[in-house]
Design an enzyme around this catalytic site. Structure first.
Site, PDB file in Angstrom:
ATOM      1  N   ASP A 172      40.559  89.251   5.010  1.00  0.00           N
ATOM      2  CA  ASP A 172      41.766  89.066   5.835  1.00  0.00           C
ATOM      3  C   ASP A 172      42.973  88.589   5.019  1.00  0.00           C
ATOM      4  OD1 ASP A 172      41.013  90.046   8.256  1.00  0.00           O
ATOM      5  OD2 ASP A 172      40.702  88.125   9.237  1.00  0.00           O
ATOM      6  N   ARG A 227      39.199  77.767  10.867  1.00  0.00           N
ATOM      7  CA  ARG A 227      39.232  79.022  10.117  1.00  0.00           C
ATOM      8  C   ARG A 227      38.592  78.800   8.738  1.00  0.00           C
ATOM      9  NH1 ARG A 227      39.598  84.502  10.684  1.00  0.00           N
ATOM     10  NH2 ARG A 227      41.283  85.443   9.493  1.00  0.00           N
ATOM     11  N   THR A 255      34.492  90.032  16.708  1.00  0.00           N
ATOM     12  CA  THR A 255      34.771  88.623  16.881  1.00  0.00           C
ATOM     13  C   THR A 255      34.243  88.353  18.265  1.00  0.00           C
ATOM     14  OG1 THR A 255      36.699  88.807  15.439  1.00  0.00           O
ATOM     15  CG2 THR A 255      36.830  87.108  17.123  1.00  0.00           C
TER      16      THR A 255
HETATM   17  N1  GLY Z   1      38.602  88.350  11.587  1.00  0.00           N
HETATM   18  C1  GLY Z   1      39.495  88.767  12.573  1.00  0.00           C
HETATM   19  C2  GLY Z   1      40.650  87.855  12.736  1.00  0.00           C
HETATM   20  O1  GLY Z   1      40.586  86.728  12.310  1.00  0.00           O
HETATM   21  O2  GLY Z   1      41.633  88.229  13.297  1.00  0.00           O
END
Ligand code: GLY
Length: 570
Positions: A421, A95, A379
């Site tokens: 996010d 991530r 995604t």
């Molecule tokens: N960017 C979408 C997620 O990480 O859930």
């Protein structure tokens, strides 16, 4: 029997097949299911060369960065769940991270609110999704490299090379990419995207014409020759930093040098005789999935028909509760060591949650406490299995479709806008869609909470189902329903993927449903119970593999919502 008879027999055989069988792909030796036929083929070629599921996944991920650039990436991040043929399971977290110069209030204006601006689609959006400051430190190359170091078998260069060739020689622009090309040409305030699909002569590449990406090919060559360091050090890193300095970004060379992908223990749960493995924080996907499966295990689903009023109500109530818990508790585990993960995934906690579901009326989401997250909806997920029975479930993203839309013409790839996010404003949780709980507040070096849910289900200790989806917050729910469809409603993987999906995320207090797939009578009955319903064209783009051990065959299925996706086996 002559040829005409044979033809008529074959035709009758096809007519007699249930419709859902048509999207199954069968294979004995390996399977790759992704959002791009070209990328699936790259993965299969690696398997045929003797590569394992990890090798094929790395090659597929790099290929998607070329052929499916709205979400396939080297400028974003994601998660990989790996189960070997003996059922030993692990995960890799790649991530993105907040840059070290980020601050908790960096997206707030003088009044202390989240500012708004114009996004790459020309629409009004909160500022945490716009521009160079929305870019998190990319993790994809580090994640794929770590996967290779730990579990790969073929040389790294062999896994990157196919993508270099596709980027250099080009491929026919498909309809979806062509639509993006003309949309961005006319509308986007982001210069990089306006030029992204142009040919050498400056014209937009037309539908079906060959689209080449020479700058991306050169970037991939650095990664091929120098591995992780080819991206986080040297020419590419210098160009990234130059870009940040010129465009007001805050990522520094220290951020790139210090970025690490990490191996994490999967979140594990059970549903009857099945074991479910999925992604732990910084994704919320695994925890919410297990919580909902535990709730469903307590219901007598034999008496609840799929797609009935009772089914939609129960599923929505399970979702409502899991999303409330997600908002309250979850964030990056490196910054929140005390998250109650064991409790949230326990059978006893599910019982508490289940006992408060009234099967005759809708619960009410408490708007004074929680609200929706602004996760992006674009995604991409792919599933891979090899001949030995190893399985990979990988979901990665740029956050929004085409991420920040920003990139360097010298590098040829798009940067994410994943900083959106994070919860942008401390203590500000409201009905209009913001969460302010502390676990996912922005902090330097922290990973933002995700909804990605790459999942592997095991039966008798071996991979049985490999599944995942794009879709922002809807990911968790579409993966949940697909797993439930197979495990509780005995559907094949393709039926489970195509079956009607709903989405409820605590707040707004709405059941989103796939239009045309929920009958007017059911909708009326749900409204009478107190639910609010809103239709969506579709939910999820699931890419899955199911193992039929009795017949020794892999069954692959690619969601029909993406015409470019493909399940390819051999
Ligand atoms: N960017 C979408 C997620 O990480 O859930």
């Amino acid at each position: 029997m002559n040829n005409t008879h044979l033809f008529i027999l074959a035709f009758l055989f096809v007519l007699m097949q249930p419709k859902d069988v048509f999207s199954q792909t069968y294979a004995r030796n390996g399977m790759v299911v992704s959002s791009s036929e070209i990328a699936s083929q790259v993965g299969i070629d690696i398997l045929k060369k003797g590569g394992n599921a990890i090798d094929a996944s790395i090659a597929t991920a790099f290929a998607l960065a070329v052929t499916h650039p709205s979400a396939g990436n080297i400028g974003g991040g994601g998660f990989l769940v790996f189960m070997d043929s003996a059922g030993v399971t692990t995960t890799i977290d790649f991530r993105e991270k907040a840059p070290l110069n980020a601050t908790t209030d960096m997206f707030l204006n003088d009044a202390g609110d989240v500012s708004t601006g114009t996004n790459l689609y020309g629409n009004k959006s909160t500022i945490n999704h716009i521009g160079a400051k929305s870019i998190g430190v990319p993790g994809t190359v580090a994640g794929l490299y770590l996967a290779h170091q730990k579990f790969g078998s073929l040389p790294w260069a062999d896994l990157v090379q196919p993508s270099i060739e596709i980027a250099k020689n080009g491929f026919p622009l498909n309809w979806g990419l062509y639509r993006a090309a003309i949309f961005f040409d006319d509308n986007s305030p982001v210069l990089f995207l306006r030029n992204y699909f142009r040919k050498d002569n400056g014209e937009i590449t037309q539908f079906g014409e060959i689209w080449k990406q020479p700058a991306l090919a050169n970037t991939l060559k650095e990664i091929r020759d120098h591995g992780r360091d080819g991206f986080y050090k040297g020419r590419i890193a210098k160009e990234i930093i130059k870009f940040m300095e010129e465009h007001g970004g805050i990522i520094t060379m220290v951020d790139l040098e210090q970025y690490i992908a990490v191996e994490r223990k999967p979140i594990k749960g059970t549903y009857k005789d099945y074991e479910i493995y999925s992604m732990p924080p910084p994704s919320s996907g695994g925890v919410a999935l297990i919580e909902m499966m535990n709730v469903m295990e307590l219901a007598n689903l034999d008496t609840i028909e799929f797609n009935s009023t009772a089914y939609v109500h129960l599923v929505a109530e399970a979702m409502r509760r899991a999303f409330a818990d997600r908002a309250e508790y979850l964030g990056d585990s490196d910054f929140n060591p005390d998250m109650p993960l064991d409790k949230l995934t326990s059978k006893s906690f599910a019982k508490e949650r289940f006992n408060h579901i009234d099967m005759t009326k809708a619960s009410v989401s408490d708007s004074s406490k929680f609200g929706q997250l602004y996760d992006g909806t674009n995604t991409t997920h792919f599933s891979v299995m090899d001949k030995a029975g190893n399985a990979v479930s990988l979901t990665y993203t740029l956050e929004h479709s085409y991420g920040s839309g920003m990139g360097s013409s010298q590098l040829g790839f798009i940067f994410n806008n994943e900083m959106g996010d994070f919860n942008p404003q401390p203590n500000m949780t409201n009905n209009s869609g913001q969460i302010g709980t502390s676990a996912n507040l922005l902090q330097p070096g922290k990973r933002m909470l995700s909804s990605m849910t790459p999942t592997i289900v095991a039966k008798d200790g071996k991979p049985y189902l490999v599944i995942g989806s794009p879709g922002g917050r809807t990911i968790i729910n579409t993966v949940f329903q697909t797993v439930l469809n197979v495990l509780a409603y005995d559907m094949y993987i393709d039926q489970a993927i195509e079956a009607m999906k709903i989405h409820h995320q605590w707040l707004p207090d709405i059941i989103y449903y796939e239009k045309m797939l929920l009958s007017p009578d059911t909708r009326k009955a749900l409204e009478a119970m107190g639910h609010t319903l809103v239709d969506r064209d579709e939910l999820g783009e699931l890419m899955g593999i199911q193992v039929d051990r009795e017949n020794n065959v892999l069954i692959g299925a690619s969601d029909s919502s993406n015409p470019n996706g493909a399940a390819i086996g051999y």
